[in-house]
Design a protein around this motif. Sequence first.
Motif, short mmCIF file in Angstrom:
data_model
loop_
_atom_site.label_atom_id
_atom_site.label_comp_id
_atom_site.label_asym_id
_atom_site.label_seq_id
_atom_site.Cartn_x
_atom_site.Cartn_y
_atom_site.Cartn_z
N ALA A 12 0.82 -1.22 0.00
CA ALA A 12 0.00 0.00 0.00
C ALA A 12 0.85 1.26 0.00
O ALA A 12 0.48 2.26 -0.63
CB ALA A 12 -0.93 0.00 1.22
N ILE A 13 1.97 1.25 0.69
CA ILE A 13 2.80 2.45 0.80
C ILE A 13 3.31 2.93 -0.58
O ILE A 13 3.13 4.10 -0.93
CB ILE A 13 3.96 2.24 1.79
CG1 ILE A 13 3.40 2.10 3.22
CG2 ILE A 13 4.95 3.39 1.73
CD1 ILE A 13 4.42 1.66 4.25
N ASP A 35 2.74 5.44 7.26
CA ASP A 35 3.32 5.98 6.04
C ASP A 35 2.39 5.87 4.83
O ASP A 35 2.58 6.57 3.83
CB ASP A 35 4.64 5.26 5.71
CG ASP A 35 5.75 5.65 6.67
OD1 ASP A 35 5.61 6.67 7.37
OD2 ASP A 35 6.76 4.93 6.71
N THR A 36 1.39 5.01 4.91
CA THR A 36 0.46 4.87 3.79
C THR A 36 -0.27 6.18 3.50
O THR A 36 -0.44 6.57 2.34
CB THR A 36 -0.56 3.75 4.07
OG1 THR A 36 0.13 2.51 4.25
CG2 THR A 36 -1.56 3.61 2.93
N THR A 37 -0.68 6.87 4.54
CA THR A 37 -1.47 8.10 4.37
C THR A 37 -0.71 9.38 4.71
O THR A 37 -1.18 10.47 4.39
CB THR A 37 -2.73 8.05 5.25
OG1 THR A 37 -2.31 7.83 6.61
CG2 THR A 37 -3.66 6.93 4.84
N SER A 253 -7.32 13.96 8.21
CA SER A 253 -6.35 13.03 7.60
C SER A 253 -7.11 11.86 7.01
O SER A 253 -8.33 11.74 7.16
CB SER A 253 -5.34 12.54 8.65
OG SER A 253 -5.91 11.53 9.46
N GLY A 254 -6.36 10.97 6.36
CA GLY A 254 -6.97 9.78 5.78
C GLY A 254 -7.09 8.63 6.75
O GLY A 254 -7.44 7.51 6.36
N ASP A 255 -6.77 8.87 8.03
CA ASP A 255 -6.85 7.83 9.05
C ASP A 255 -8.16 7.95 9.82
O ASP A 255 -8.47 9.02 10.37
CB ASP A 255 -5.69 7.95 10.04
CG ASP A 255 -4.33 7.84 9.35
OD1 ASP A 255 -4.24 7.12 8.33
OD2 ASP A 255 -3.37 8.46 9.84
N PRO A 256 -8.94 6.89 9.91
CA PRO A 256 -10.21 6.97 10.62
C PRO A 256 -10.01 6.96 12.14
O PRO A 256 -9.04 6.40 12.65
CB PRO A 256 -10.94 5.70 10.18
CG PRO A 256 -9.84 4.72 9.94
CD PRO A 256 -8.70 5.54 9.36
#
Length: 278
Positions: A12-13, A35-37, A253-256
């Motif tokens: 994914a990264i 690091d993915t998001t 951010s893209g983190d839930p």
Amino acid sequence: VALIGPQASRNAIPVAQVAENARIPMISPWSTNPDTTAGRQYVFRVAFIDPFQGQVMARFSFEEVDATKAAVLYDVASSYNKGIAEIYKQVFEAAGGEVVAFESYTTGETDFTKQLAKIKNSGAQVLFLPNYENEVPLQAEQARQIGLDIPLIGSDSWGTIAPEDRTQLEGAYFSTHYATDIADEPARTFIENYTTKYGHTPDDVAALTYDAFGLLFEAIQSQGLAEPEAIRTGLAGIESFLGVTGSMKYSGSGDPIKSAVVLRVVDGKFVFYKLATP
């Protein structure tokens, strides 16, 4: 117009960077590495991140298992394994415990007896294995073969371990994304339909992937457009989404923001033990 996946952080990264450069929204269901998001506007995930589950299991080891000395065995070549291992060590020591063995190996290794022998001689009271489903059963088996009989703790990668490979994990605990035995109505419906279709209970990857599509559809519906920019705006603006892996929202951010669950291996089954909130 959008990308669902990849699943594992190691894949994914790099793909996330491609998606970001192309300005194509990407939702990774299962990737937990920050690091993915990180620093990206077009990349989202459904899973919680490694720092959260690393903290959860470090505190669990100290408070629930009552261990003051811990050991860790992890793949140094994998960003997922290495990241969680380092966070676990940091949080466990901050809580007042001591990580007496911090042993590594490289992807593809199958003989862990040298590292496990060091762990046995270290006096560790719990062993953290934040490794993938094709590695953990063998590591547990080799640990028991050399007489290392201490509690085993794991991470969400354990969720895809097949029932026939769980014998040596009896009594172990791990963090993950949802529990089938405490499912609410949306989750029960998903589990029933999935089981009818495929003949087995959905694991956390299946559930997270289902939620990834749900988030995508929610974003498209909210914006009224199936275009990359509209989808990105829609995803970033989701304040409440009830999926099969629980309630989640995005805030900057893209983190839930969402909870984790701790499961225990009982008679070869994954059984709900505890809820862990952010």
